[in-house]
Motif scaffolding. Sequence first.
Motif, mmCIF file in Angstrom:
data_model
loop_
_atom_site.group_PDB
_atom_site.id
_atom_site.type_symbol
_atom_site.label_atom_id
_atom_site.label_comp_id
_atom_site.label_asym_id
_atom_site.label_seq_id
_atom_site.Cartn_x
_atom_site.Cartn_y
_atom_site.Cartn_z
ATOM 1 N N ASP A 1 1.064 -0.826 -0.041
ATOM 2 C CA ASP A 1 0.482 -0.604 0.001
ATOM 3 C C ASP A 1 1.367 1.420 -0.314
ATOM 4 O O ASP A 1 0.328 2.178 -0.580
ATOM 5 N N LEU A 2 2.008 1.494 0.728
ATOM 6 C CA LEU A 2 2.744 2.802 0.625
ATOM 7 C C LEU A 2 3.667 2.702 -0.677
ATOM 8 O O LEU A 2 3.456 3.854 -1.292
ATOM 9 N N LEU A 3 4.258 2.206 -1.278
ATOM 10 C CA LEU A 3 4.238 1.766 -3.092
ATOM 11 C C LEU A 3 3.157 2.620 -3.674
ATOM 12 O O LEU A 3 3.715 3.863 -4.542
ATOM 13 N N PHE A 4 2.088 2.158 -3.097
ATOM 14 C CA PHE A 4 0.657 2.268 -4.411
ATOM 15 C C PHE A 4 0.874 4.382 -3.762
ATOM 16 O O PHE A 4 0.734 5.030 -4.565
ATOM 17 N N ILE A 5 0.804 4.573 -2.931
ATOM 18 C CA ILE A 5 0.557 5.799 -2.299
ATOM 19 C C ILE A 5 1.642 6.569 -3.099
ATOM 20 O O ILE A 5 1.429 7.806 -2.666
ATOM 21 N N SER A 6 2.803 6.580 -2.381
ATOM 22 C CA SER A 6 3.680 7.360 -2.959
ATOM 23 C C SER A 6 3.638 7.076 -4.410
ATOM 24 O O SER A 6 4.756 8.130 -4.577
ATOM 25 N N LEU A 7 3.503 5.923 -4.797
ATOM 26 C CA LEU A 7 3.583 6.653 -6.459
ATOM 27 C C LEU A 7 2.316 7.218 -6.868
ATOM 28 O O LEU A 7 2.125 8.322 -7.758
#
Length: 287
Positions: free
Chosen positions: A63-69
């Motif tokens: 989820d952190l990866l998607f939010i960062s993107l």
Amino acid sequence: MRKSYLKYFAGLLVFGSNGVVASFIHLSSYEIVLLRSVLGGCLLLALFFATGHRFTFMHHKRDLLFISLSGVTMAVEWLLLFEAYAQIGVSLGMLINYTGPALVILFSPLFLKERITFPKLIALAAALLGAFFISGQAAAHGVSARGLLCAILSAVTYAIMVLTNKLAQSIKGIENSVLQLLCAAAVVAVFVGCKQGFSMDIAAGEWLPILWLGFVNTGLGCYFYFSSIGALPAQSVAICGYLEPLFAVVLSVLILKETMSPLQIIGAVLIVGGAVFGECCRGRKGR
């Protein structure tokens, strides 16, 4: 669901006044985006801890990866959109930018497994046709090609921002908003630092619109927006999102005295009217 819709509408109305507030700040578009993202991020972070929340992203790496993107693309969208405001005006820039929700509708079956209904297809076609009328008429009258390109690219990055944020399933609410905005602020800071450094000449009379844009339009606006879209269908987020450009156009005409040609007005009606039709039909089928 109703609470999420109310928060989402509040975020859209706040965002819709961004261009008007920014028009009272005589800085470059990049400097304005940097100030709004940093101030908004600080406010959200303070609210996050003041309300007793704690970060959980360490347990949700995906989820952190998607939010960062999503944060990266939001930063790019803001940079493009505020440059479009400076080049072609608030009303045209916002209306072209809001072909982005049409792209969300188009790609939501692929990325989010949501089915496209016939009313949503009508809304998509109307939005794209309206954007064609607006941008084509603007280009024919010598409006900046750079500004038009920035507005179109901002629509693409908007769609990526919404889709990647909705792929984050476990990080919701204010934590989602904080992470998104802090990531965007970091990206904008790197961009501005590399481009021109951080020295800014800010007049005393500009601090009020700067603080308003940062704390209200960005901090509170992002909280309302990103804490609500996770609970709403992506296609409804896209369709209802057309309240933002409608509000932006009304404000730009009333306050900034911007004008639109008859063909551009038809384009605006197609964009907003198609969106309303798609959402109203969805609501009737859902009852």
